[in-house]
Design a protein around this motif. Structure first.
Motif, PDB file in Angstrom:
ATOM      1  N   ARG A  52       0.842  -1.188   0.000  1.00 35.22           N
ATOM      2  CA  ARG A  52       0.000   0.000   0.000  1.00 35.22           C
ATOM      3  C   ARG A  52       0.884   1.248   0.000  1.00 35.22           C
ATOM      4  O   ARG A  52       2.087   1.181   0.209  1.00 35.22           O
ATOM      5  CB  ARG A  52      -0.911   0.023   1.233  1.00 35.22           C
ATOM      6  CG  ARG A  52      -1.748  -1.211   1.412  1.00 35.22           C
ATOM      7  CD  ARG A  52      -2.881  -1.238   0.407  1.00 35.22           C
ATOM      8  NE  ARG A  52      -3.854  -2.270   0.736  1.00 35.22           N
ATOM      9  CZ  ARG A  52      -4.063  -3.334  -0.004  1.00 35.22           C
ATOM     10  NH1 ARG A  52      -3.378  -3.530  -1.096  1.00 35.22           N
ATOM     11  NH2 ARG A  52      -4.986  -4.215   0.324  1.00 35.22           N
ATOM     12  N   TRP A  54       1.141   3.752   2.124  1.00 30.15           N
ATOM     13  CA  TRP A  54       1.814   4.070   3.390  1.00 30.15           C
ATOM     14  C   TRP A  54       3.035   3.196   3.593  1.00 30.15           C
ATOM     15  O   TRP A  54       4.011   3.611   4.202  1.00 30.15           O
ATOM     16  CB  TRP A  54       0.838   3.970   4.563  1.00 30.15           C
ATOM     17  CG  TRP A  54       0.330   2.586   4.845  1.00 30.15           C
ATOM     18  CD1 TRP A  54      -0.776   1.999   4.317  1.00 30.15           C
ATOM     19  CD2 TRP A  54       0.926   1.628   5.708  1.00 30.15           C
ATOM     20  NE1 TRP A  54      -0.909   0.729   4.799  1.00 30.15           N
ATOM     21  CE2 TRP A  54       0.123   0.477   5.663  1.00 30.15           C
ATOM     22  CE3 TRP A  54       2.056   1.625   6.511  1.00 30.15           C
ATOM     23  CZ2 TRP A  54       0.416  -0.669   6.384  1.00 30.15           C
ATOM     24  CZ3 TRP A  54       2.345   0.484   7.242  1.00 30.15           C
ATOM     25  CH2 TRP A  54       1.525  -0.648   7.176  1.00 30.15           C
ATOM     26  N   GLN A  55       3.014   1.955   3.081  1.00 36.15           N
ATOM     27  CA  GLN A  55       4.181   1.087   3.182  1.00 36.15           C
ATOM     28  C   GLN A  55       5.301   1.569   2.256  1.00 36.15           C
ATOM     29  O   GLN A  55       6.477   1.481   2.600  1.00 36.15           O
ATOM     30  CB  GLN A  55       3.802  -0.356   2.844  1.00 36.15           C
ATOM     31  CG  GLN A  55       2.863  -0.964   3.868  1.00 36.15           C
ATOM     32  CD  GLN A  55       2.271  -2.273   3.394  1.00 36.15           C
ATOM     33  OE1 GLN A  55       1.918  -2.410   2.222  1.00 36.15           O
ATOM     34  NE2 GLN A  55       2.159  -3.229   4.311  1.00 36.15           N
ATOM     35  N   ALA A  58       6.833   4.667   3.890  1.00 34.80           N
ATOM     36  CA  ALA A  58       7.655   4.328   5.051  1.00 34.80           C
ATOM     37  C   ALA A  58       9.042   3.853   4.626  1.00 34.80           C
ATOM     38  O   ALA A  58      10.000   3.980   5.381  1.00 34.80           O
ATOM     39  CB  ALA A  58       6.964   3.262   5.894  1.00 34.80           C
TER      40      ALA A  58
END
Length: 159
Positions: A52, A54-55, A58
Motif C-alpha cells: 500500500r 503508506w508502506q 515508510a
C-alpha cells in the motif's frame, strides 16, 4: 475633489491586484475535486508488489524502486495536498505549483510504471498494482485540468 479621485484610483488598483492574484477554475473545480478524491482512494489500493502507499512511503521495502516512492510522494503532496489547497484558495501561485507538481508527477508515474516493468530479475516476479495505474491516470487528468486554469490568466501575460 481631486483627493477623492486619487483615493478612488488607489482603491480600484488594490481591488485589481487582489483579483489578479486569483484564478477561476470554473467547471473544472468539481472535476479537480473528484480527481483528488480518486487519488485519496487509490492510496489504499495495492501499488507495487502488493504494498500500500503508506508502506511505500515508510520505505521499509528496499526492493521497491525509488521512483515508485517518489511518485507516491508527488501524489500525496501535489496531487492531493496542493491541488486541494489551490481549489479552495483560488490563488494563482498555488494553482501554478499544483500544475507544475502534478505535471512532473505524471511523468514520474510513467517512469515508475516503466521501471517496475523493465527492471525485473528472474527471481523477483513482483507485480504492478492497480493503485499505481489509477494514481498515474488521475495525476495526468489533474495536469490536463490545471494547465488551462493557470495558462488562462491573461492579465499576467499582458504586463
Amino acid at each position: 475633489m481631486s483627493e477623492d479621485l486619487s483615493l478612488l484610483r488607489r482603491e480600484l488598483s488594490a481591488i485589481e491586484e487582489r483579483v489578479a492574484r486569483e484564478v477561476d477554475p470554473r467547471g473544472r473545480g468539481p472535476v479537480i475535486g473528484c480527481a483528488v478524491m480518486i487519488l485519496v482512494v487509490a492510496l489504499a489500493a495495492p501499488q507495487v508488489d502488493g504494498l500500500r502507499a503508506w508502506q511505500l512511503l515508510a520505505g521499509g521495502h528496499h526492493e521497491v524502486a525509488a521512483l515508485s516512492r517518489l511518485f507516491t510522494w508527488f501524489v500525496v503532496v501535489f496531487g492531493i495536498g496542493v491541488s486541494a489547497i489551490a481549489v479552495l484558495s483560488r490563488r494563482w501561485v498555488v494553482a501554478w505549483v499544483a500544475m507544475a507538481g502534478v505535471t512532473v508527477g505524471s511523468a514520474l508515474g510513467l517512469l515508475a510504471y516503466w521501471s517496475q516493468h523493465s527492471v525485473r530479475s528472474g527471481a523477483h516476479t513482483g507485480s504492478i498494482g492497480y493503485g499505481l495505474l489509477v494514481e498515474w491516470a488521475a495525476m495526468a487528468v489533474l495536469a490536463v485540468l490545471w494547465i488551462p486554469v493557470v495558462a488562462g490568466r491573461s492579465n499576467l501575460l499582458q504586463r
